[in-house]
Design an enzyme around this catalytic site. Structure first.
Site, PDB file in Angstrom:
ATOM      1  N   ARG A  55      -5.863 -20.534 -13.983  1.00 19.96           N
ATOM      2  CA  ARG A  55      -6.766 -19.369 -13.863  1.00 19.96           C
ATOM      3  C   ARG A  55      -7.722 -19.604 -12.699  1.00 19.96           C
ATOM      4  O   ARG A  55      -8.009 -18.716 -11.921  1.00 19.96           O
ATOM      5  CB  ARG A  55      -7.536 -19.107 -15.170  1.00 19.96           C
ATOM      6  CG  ARG A  55      -8.642 -18.085 -14.986  1.00 19.96           C
ATOM      7  CD  ARG A  55      -9.170 -17.401 -16.245  1.00 19.96           C
ATOM      8  NE  ARG A  55      -9.246 -18.238 -17.425  1.00 19.96           N
ATOM      9  CZ  ARG A  55     -10.141 -19.228 -17.601  1.00 19.96           C
ATOM     10  NH1 ARG A  55     -11.046 -19.490 -16.683  1.00 19.96           N
ATOM     11  NH2 ARG A  55     -10.119 -19.943 -18.711  1.00 19.96           N
TER      12      ARG A  55
ATOM     13  N   TYR B 163      -9.726   7.412  -4.556  1.00 22.50           N
ATOM     14  CA  TYR B 163      -8.654   7.144  -5.502  1.00 22.50           C
ATOM     15  C   TYR B 163      -9.135   7.448  -6.931  1.00 22.50           C
ATOM     16  O   TYR B 163     -10.222   6.996  -7.326  1.00 22.50           O
ATOM     17  CB  TYR B 163      -8.238   5.682  -5.362  1.00 22.50           C
ATOM     18  CG  TYR B 163      -7.158   5.265  -6.324  1.00 22.50           C
ATOM     19  CD1 TYR B 163      -5.868   5.766  -6.204  1.00 22.50           C
ATOM     20  CD2 TYR B 163      -7.427   4.384  -7.355  1.00 22.50           C
ATOM     21  CE1 TYR B 163      -4.884   5.389  -7.094  1.00 22.50           C
ATOM     22  CE2 TYR B 163      -6.445   4.001  -8.249  1.00 22.50           C
ATOM     23  CZ  TYR B 163      -5.177   4.508  -8.109  1.00 22.50           C
ATOM     24  OH  TYR B 163      -4.202   4.140  -9.003  1.00 22.50           O
TER      25      TYR B 163
ATOM     26  N   ASP C 195     -12.189   0.052   0.848  1.00 21.95           N
ATOM     27  CA  ASP C 195     -10.860   0.060   0.234  1.00 21.95           C
ATOM     28  C   ASP C 195      -9.883   0.370   1.367  1.00 21.95           C
ATOM     29  O   ASP C 195      -9.813   1.502   1.856  1.00 21.95           O
ATOM     30  CB  ASP C 195     -10.813   1.124  -0.874  1.00 21.95           C
ATOM     31  CG  ASP C 195      -9.451   1.197  -1.568  1.00 21.95           C
ATOM     32  OD1 ASP C 195      -8.457   0.746  -0.982  1.00 21.95           O
ATOM     33  OD2 ASP C 195      -9.391   1.735  -2.692  1.00 21.95           O
TER      34      ASP C 195
ATOM     35  N   LYS D 152       0.551  -1.534  -2.937  1.00 24.42           N
ATOM     36  CA  LYS D 152       1.011  -0.492  -2.017  1.00 24.42           C
ATOM     37  C   LYS D 152       1.657  -1.121  -0.777  1.00 24.42           C
ATOM     38  O   LYS D 152       2.663  -1.776  -0.898  1.00 24.42           O
ATOM     39  CB  LYS D 152      -0.158   0.431  -1.687  1.00 24.42           C
ATOM     40  CG  LYS D 152      -1.009   0.830  -2.915  1.00 24.42           C
ATOM     41  CD  LYS D 152      -0.269   1.683  -3.920  1.00 24.42           C
ATOM     42  CE  LYS D 152      -0.985   1.840  -5.257  1.00 24.42           C
ATOM     43  NZ  LYS D 152      -2.361   2.300  -5.189  1.00 24.42           N
TER      44      LYS D 152
HETATM   45  C1  LIG Z   1      -3.507   2.284  -6.039  1.00 25.39           C
HETATM   46  C2  LIG Z   1      -4.862   2.269  -5.466  1.00 25.39           C
HETATM   47  C3  LIG Z   1      -5.900   1.564  -6.084  1.00 25.39           C
HETATM   48  C4  LIG Z   1      -5.724   0.836  -7.401  1.00 25.39           C
HETATM   49  O1  LIG Z   1      -4.819  -0.210  -7.301  1.00 25.39           O
HETATM   50  P1  LIG Z   1      -3.829  -0.682  -8.498  1.00 25.39           P
HETATM   51  O2  LIG Z   1      -3.072  -1.780  -7.871  1.00 25.39           O
HETATM   52  O3  LIG Z   1      -3.015   0.502  -8.894  1.00 25.39           O
HETATM   53  O4  LIG Z   1      -4.715  -1.131  -9.625  1.00 25.39           O
HETATM   54  C5  LIG Z   1      -7.135   1.565  -5.478  1.00 25.39           C
HETATM   55  N1  LIG Z   1      -7.346   2.248  -4.321  1.00 25.39           N
HETATM   56  C6  LIG Z   1      -6.378   2.937  -3.707  1.00 25.39           C
HETATM   57  C7  LIG Z   1      -6.670   3.653  -2.442  1.00 25.39           C
HETATM   58  C8  LIG Z   1      -5.109   2.978  -4.254  1.00 25.39           C
HETATM   59  O5  LIG Z   1      -4.142   3.692  -3.655  1.00 25.39           O
END
Ligand SMILES: *Cc1c(COP(=O)(O)O)cnc(C)c1O
Length: 388
Positions: free
Chosen positions: A51, A103, A175, A200
């Site tokens: 962890r 998001y 982000d 992504k």
């Molecule tokens: C998918 C996404 C998230 C969240 O990520 P997860 O891996 O699904 O928890 C946050 N910000 C953006 C812009 C995203 O596309």
């Protein structure tokens, strides 16, 4: 070669990575272990319990730090777990100023989890810096920026935000999921922390859910490591291996995402049934100038609406595409499409949603790396089935 002088394509393959010290294995092994032998209590090679730290995760964390021109990387079990870790640095009474077009899952964790712990969230349009500055109070601790935004593809000026953040001594978090580190490096533009949904573009093959944070700041890194270890939302070694593998082609994939993205944006814009196309690469897009400055390309994400704004037309289109798969998520090699109003953004109240442009025929595309002719043909055919 030191990571900081390598070009992106070299960093994707080598940045922060060494052949395995024990065996010389060129590919980072999957260290599927929870614990590590200690020679005497506390005497170990930097790993005590997985962890806290794991060699496969460490390799990925170093690689991500290199890709974002940071010093520290931290991996989490999902993108929202990474967001959760950032918010846990705050205290009741603190305020977060966030972009209003973000998001859906970020909006949900802000307003339905952390708001209950006494943290206040304010949402503003961040295309106007005066508006951002106006909403900063003495209690603001954090600016939350997503650019390009999801799903409207608005561009926020990261450098301008960082100037405001520094002036008011608040942290700037970006982000960077939609751009990926290939197109945009927020730390170079003054951000304090970069957040990614690794799920992504970075993972890129739609087979791993993961999140990451990257920073250059020693003190922030220490706080975040403490939270990563204490709250424990870490990513497992097999997933880290898959992402390391995915990253080796990140630059190649992104080049093709960008090429296919341009062609599809232009195709849609010239189609008689399409109303608006939201893509920052059009010269008349309000975000074009900033996008040109802070991004090295326009990526594979775009959204569009249909003339007449009839939900049924959008559904006809969405259900008839064959190469584009109707699904949540984005950034994988395969093309996806989705209906933000009922899918990714269903958690946002109707009024709020329409105010930011997420109308009933808004369709979001994640343009993959398939052959462009097949992608265009698919969209053309599906649009031709709209009767009205
Ligand atoms: C998918 C996404 C998230 C969240 O990520 P997860 O891996 O699904 O928890 C946050 N910000 C953006 C812009 C995203 O596309």
């Amino acid at each position: 070669m030191a990571s900081n002088v390598m070009k992106f394509g070299t960093k994707a393959i080598h940045g922060g990575l060494e052949p395995d010290l024990a065996t010389g294995a060129v590919m980072t092994p999957i260290y599927q272990t929870t614990t590590y032998r200690q020679l005497s209590p506390g005497e170990h090679k930097g790993y005590a319990y997985s962890r806290s730290s794991n060699p496969t995760r460490k390799a990925l964390e170093n690689n991500l730090a290199s890709l974002e021109n940071g010093k520290y990387g931290l991996c989490f079990g999902s993108g929202v777990a990474a967001i959760d870790a950032i918010l846990k640095m705050l205290r009741p009474g603190d305020e977060v100023l966030s972009t209003n077009d973000l998001y859906g899952g970020s909006y949900r964790i802000f307003t339905q989890i952390f708001a209950h712990f006494g943290i206040k969230f304010t949402f503003v349009s961040m295309s106007d810096m005066a508006e951002v500055e106006k909403h900063i109070t003495e209690k603001t601790r954090l600016l939350w920026v997503e650019t390009p935004t999801n799903p409207m593809m608005n561009i926020i000026d990261i450098w301008a935000c960082s100037q405001i953040a520094k002036l008011h001594k608040v942290l700037l978090v970006v982000d960077n999921t939609f751009a990926s580190p290939f197109l945009q490096n927020p730390l170079d533009l003054g951000a304090d922390i970069v957040m990614h949904s690794v799920t992504k573009y970075i993972g890129g093959h739609s087979d791993v859910v993961m999140g990451a944070l990257i920073t250059k700041d020693d003190h922030l890194a220490e706080k975040l490591y403490f939270i990563q270890n204490s709250s424990g939302a870490i990513s497992g070694p097999q997933d880290c291996f898959l992402v390391l593998r995915g990253i080796k082609t990140l630059h190649l994939r992104m080049q093709r995402h960008c090429e296919n993205g341009v062609t599809i944006a232009n195709f849609l814009r010239s189609h008689p049934l399409v109303d608006k196309v939201y893509w920052p690469g059009f010269e008349d897009n309000p975000g074009y100038v900033i996008a040109k400055q802070q991004m090295s390309g326009f990526g594979g994400m775009l959204s569009f609406t249909l003339k007449g704004n009839k939900k049924a037309d959008a559904f006809t289109f969405l259900s008839n595409c064959k190469v584009f798969t109707l699904a949540e998520s984005l950034g994988g090699v395969e093309s996806l499409l989705c209906h933000p109003a009922t899918m990714t953004h269903a958690a946002i109240p109707n009024g709020e949603r329409e105010k930011i442009g997420v109308v009933d025929t808004l369709i979001r595309l994640s343009v993959g790396v398939e052959d462009i002719d097949d992608l265009i043909e698919d969209l053309k055919y599906s649009l031709s089935l709209i009767k009205s």
